[in-house]
Design a protein around this motif. Structure first.
Motif, mmCIF file in Angstrom:
data_model
loop_
_atom_site.group_PDB
_atom_site.id
_atom_site.type_symbol
_atom_site.label_atom_id
_atom_site.label_comp_id
_atom_site.label_asym_id
_atom_site.label_seq_id
_atom_site.Cartn_x
_atom_site.Cartn_y
_atom_site.Cartn_z
ATOM 1 N N VAL A 199 65.366 -1.634 47.997
ATOM 2 C CA VAL A 199 65.201 -1.749 46.545
ATOM 3 C C VAL A 199 63.728 -1.733 46.177
ATOM 4 O O VAL A 199 63.305 -1.079 45.213
ATOM 5 N N ARG A 200 62.908 -2.447 46.970
ATOM 6 C CA ARG A 200 61.478 -2.494 46.695
ATOM 7 C C ARG A 200 60.859 -1.103 46.877
ATOM 8 O O ARG A 200 60.019 -0.677 46.071
ATOM 9 N N SER A 201 61.277 -0.383 47.915
ATOM 10 C CA SER A 201 60.751 0.963 48.133
ATOM 11 C C SER A 201 61.142 1.897 46.993
ATOM 12 O O SER A 201 60.324 2.699 46.531
ATOM 13 N N GLN A 202 62.374 1.774 46.510
ATOM 14 C CA GLN A 202 62.801 2.593 45.382
ATOM 15 C C GLN A 202 62.006 2.252 44.121
ATOM 16 O O GLN A 202 61.630 3.133 43.348
ATOM 17 N N LYS A 203 61.767 0.946 43.945
ATOM 18 C CA LYS A 203 60.990 0.524 42.773
ATOM 19 C C LYS A 203 59.564 1.069 42.844
ATOM 20 O O LYS A 203 59.012 1.566 41.856
ATOM 21 N N LEU A 204 58.954 0.989 44.042
ATOM 22 C CA LEU A 204 57.591 1.489 44.202
ATOM 23 C C LEU A 204 57.537 3.001 43.990
ATOM 24 O O LEU A 204 56.575 3.518 43.415
ATOM 25 N N ALA A 205 58.560 3.695 44.471
ATOM 26 C CA ALA A 205 58.575 5.150 44.284
ATOM 27 C C ALA A 205 58.648 5.511 42.802
ATOM 28 O O ALA A 205 57.952 6.413 42.333
ATOM 29 N N SER A 206 59.491 4.793 42.054
ATOM 30 C CA SER A 206 59.613 5.054 40.615
ATOM 31 C C SER A 206 58.306 4.729 39.892
ATOM 32 O O SER A 206 57.843 5.502 39.038
ATOM 33 N N ILE A 207 57.729 3.590 40.258
ATOM 34 C CA ILE A 207 56.453 3.206 39.628
ATOM 35 C C ILE A 207 55.374 4.211 39.977
ATOM 36 O O ILE A 207 54.527 4.564 39.150
ATOM 37 N N GLY A 208 55.405 4.694 41.214
ATOM 38 C CA GLY A 208 54.395 5.660 41.623
ATOM 39 C C GLY A 208 54.457 6.939 40.821
ATOM 40 O O GLY A 208 53.425 7.465 40.389
ATOM 41 N N LEU A 211 56.577 -16.669 46.453
ATOM 42 C CA LEU A 211 56.311 -15.952 47.701
ATOM 43 C C LEU A 211 57.047 -14.614 47.797
ATOM 44 O O LEU A 211 56.453 -13.618 48.225
ATOM 45 N N PRO A 212 58.346 -14.523 47.425
ATOM 46 C CA PRO A 212 59.017 -13.217 47.569
ATOM 47 C C PRO A 212 58.487 -12.142 46.623
ATOM 48 O O PRO A 212 58.816 -10.971 46.790
ATOM 49 N N LYS A 213 57.676 -12.516 45.628
ATOM 50 C CA LYS A 213 57.268 -11.559 44.603
ATOM 51 C C LYS A 213 55.822 -11.110 44.726
ATOM 52 O O LYS A 213 55.394 -10.225 43.989
ATOM 53 N N ILE A 214 55.034 -11.721 45.631
ATOM 54 C CA ILE A 214 53.589 -11.492 45.592
ATOM 55 C C ILE A 214 53.200 -10.061 45.947
ATOM 56 O O ILE A 214 52.096 -9.621 45.608
ATOM 57 N N PHE A 215 54.075 -9.320 46.644
ATOM 58 C CA PHE A 215 53.751 -7.940 47.000
ATOM 59 C C PHE A 215 54.311 -6.937 45.987
ATOM 60 O O PHE A 215 54.154 -5.734 46.169
ATOM 61 N N ASP A 216 54.958 -7.433 44.924
ATOM 62 C CA ASP A 216 55.467 -6.541 43.885
ATOM 63 C C ASP A 216 54.319 -6.109 42.976
ATOM 64 O O ASP A 216 53.442 -6.917 42.634
#
Length: 590
Positions: free
Chosen positions: A361-370, A531-536
């Protein structure tokens, strides 16, 4: 006794022949289906990817045509930028006579792409076509082609000032004729199939191995059934079967608990002990209501009421402090008279699976944001330069007026800050490209500390560097890893009060051949909920932070095939540990 065993062990040849005649066609059919399904999936995947690229390119062309300065040069530039994406062999726009008018390889413009295709018919159709093209050295390219519609198709209104469709009617090589309908055009997208062919070969081998194993397993199963029936008459055979089953249950990766009719625990395997955080001595013989979590007991009662197999995912509190996501399967054990004599409970820990889902999910989110970031950043930077130019002009023109000069300086500073944010946004959006080189780690870490020496001195922070006597090298991109460490240093400095302590440590793991670097601060720490959000991206607890620093750190480490771990205690401090393979041969640029 031995003679009796030898007689029972003997397997009749007709049994083996019958098993082969039954299982061999089934295994061949299943293997063929798996291979055919993989081939169809690969073609569908490539077709969807090519269609998406064409839609994206046409959309980018339409957006660009709203400006004043749109032409073949801008089309060629957009085409070259699009073709830089991974696995794209080529991107071509050709006229119906086959003449290439745009190509990611400029030298091929003007050549004929393919004389065997009826491009005129294709340009009049709205369908997507595909084929597999054989290239040099037996390489294969998956080619998708369709009508090229940069203006959105006939009948749609154009923006004011929009140019005519590019091609021969919008080219310095051909005259413009406003009275002639522009010729049709076809866009071709070539996708490399090397990696997919390799994956397909691996799938073929795996399917064949799986088929062979299924065949062997089926044949073995029939033989074992025959042997089991023969061994029922002997004590030796019963003991062997019991030993085999006990070993299988104890070593299976899924937890197994058996209950009797009174719901007392009768057996438990090692995996179940680990999941429940209890030993078999504590569990066996005890009432399940006292030893098993309440969520699990609710499912057992539900199974008793329904009378059928239950399979559910639950969040199970295995202890007062911890809870784990588990997949539970409960079935009733009945005798010949259909009376319940016990229950079989299967437990599967889903913690790792849930973590993988979060990463996906995080990778998909980063791809969309990118994708969004790349477009937004481009549109923001153009007016920024104009704003800064006007602000500089007014500052110089009204430099005698303090208030106006200060206002202009504020504007310039804010524009610079916004430009830095846009730069970080672009860095997050584009794929990380690394240029690894062999680096001596101790000297490298010492050099990076000089980058924050002034900040450490301003806040009187003590720097403690451990293991300076160790000498070993690691294959890294020095600039990118320096950026990672600088970001962690600055975060640590911001988190600490004056006269804090910043500790740096590093070590080499010879077993896994990795190098780890830890950055420890004595700051206020990070709350557990954060902690779970700091890399978002864009998540920050700083008043003036952008929330992109740690997201970029995460991307850089992924490019190095590394990872980052964070541990924090509120009021005591935070520890960031990065781990990178010592030799990183992948992701290197040619």
């Amino acid at each position: 006794m031995k003679d009796h065993i030898k007689k029972t062990v003997k397997v009749p040849p007709f049994l083996i022949l019958g098993a082969i005649l039954i299982f061999f066609p089934i295994v061949i059919f299943i293997t063929y289906q798996n291979i055919d399904r993989q081939r169809e999936y690969t073609q569908t995947l490539l077709l969807e990817k090519g269609a998406a690229l064409i839609r994206s390119f046409e959309a980018g062309t339409r957006v660009g045509m709203r400006g004043r300065f749109w032409g073949d040069r801008r089309l060629q530039q957009l085409l070259e930028e699009t073709a830089q994406q991974q696995d794209i062999a080529y991107l071509i726009v050709a006229e119906t006579n086959g003449v290439i008018i745009a190509h990611n390889q400029i030298e091929k413009i003007g050549q004929i792409h393919d004389k065997n295709l009826d491009l005129l018919k294709i340009s009049e159709s709205n369908q997507i076509h595909w084929r597999i093209v054989e290239g040099e050295n037996h390489s294969r390219t998956f080619e998708i082609f369709k009508e090229f519609k940069p203006t959105g198709g006939p009948g749609k209104s154009k923006m004011p000032g929009m140019m005519k469709p590019f091609g021969r009617h919008f080219s310095p090589l051909a005259p413009r004729d406003r009275g002639v309908k522009p010729p049709g055009q076809v866009i071709f997208v070539g996708l490399e199939m090397k990696s997919l062919d390799e994956a397909g070969d691996a799938t073929l081998i795996n399917s064949m191995i799986t088929g062979a194993l299924l065949f062997i397993a089926g044949l073995t199963g029939i033989i074992l059934l025959f042997l089991f029936q023969n061994y029922q008459s002997t004590k030796s055979s019963l003991s062997r079967i019991k030993a085999f089953s006990d070993s299988l249950v104890d070593n299976m990766p899924i937890g197994l608990i058996s209950l009797d009719a009174t719901q007392h625990i009768t057996s438990v395997n090692a995996t179940a002990e680990e999941v429940l955080n209890s030993s078999s001595k504590e569990l066996i013989g005890a009432p399940s209501s006292k030893m098993l979590p309440s969520e699990l007991m609710d499912l057992i009662e539900k199974s008793e009421q329904i009378g059928s197999i239950i399979s559910e995912e639950i969040n199970c509190h295995v202890s007062a402090e911890n809870s784990s996501p588990l997949e539970i399967s409960i079935s009733q054990i009945k005798d010949d008279s259909n009376k319940i004599v016990g229950y079989a409970v299967l437990l599967k820990d889903l913690t790792e699976i849930h973590e993988l889902r979060k990463k996906v999910v995080r990778s998909q989110k980063l791809a969309s944001i990118g994708r969004l970031a790349a477009g937004v950043a481009h549109e923001i930077r153009n007016p920024l330069s104009s704003i800064k130019g006007f602000a500089t002009y007014f500052r110089d023109r009204y430099k005698e007026v303090d208030k106006d000069r200060q206002t202009a300086n504020v504007m310039i500073n804010e524009v610079d800050r916004l430009d830095r944010v846009v730069g970080q946004l672009l860095e997050l959006a584009r794929p990380i490209r690394i240029f690894p080189q062999l680096t001596e780690i101790s000297e490298f870490i010492k050099d990076t500390t000089h980058l924050v020496s002034q900040q450490l001195e301003d806040k009187e922070i003590q720097l403690s560097l451990s293991r300076t006597d160790q000498a070993f090298s690691v294959n890294i991109d020095r600039d990118k890893v320096s950026q990672v460490l600088l970001n962690l240093y600055l975060n640590a400095v911001d988190a600490m009060e004056p006269q804090g302590i910043l500790k740096l440590d590093y070590w080499h793991d010879a077993v896994n051949d990795t190098v780890s670097i830890s950055v420890v601060d004595s700051g206020k720490g990070i709350e557990q909920k954060d902690l779970p959000k700091i890399f978002d991206p864009y998540y920050t607890t700083k008043p003036t932070g952008t929330g992109l620093g740690l997201a970029i750190v995460h991307n850089i480490l992924e490019a190095h095939q590394g990872k980052i771990k964070v541990e924090s205690t509120t009021g005591i401090g935070t520890t960031f540990t990065i781990t990178i393979p010592s030799v990183n041969q992948e992701n290197q640029n040619d």
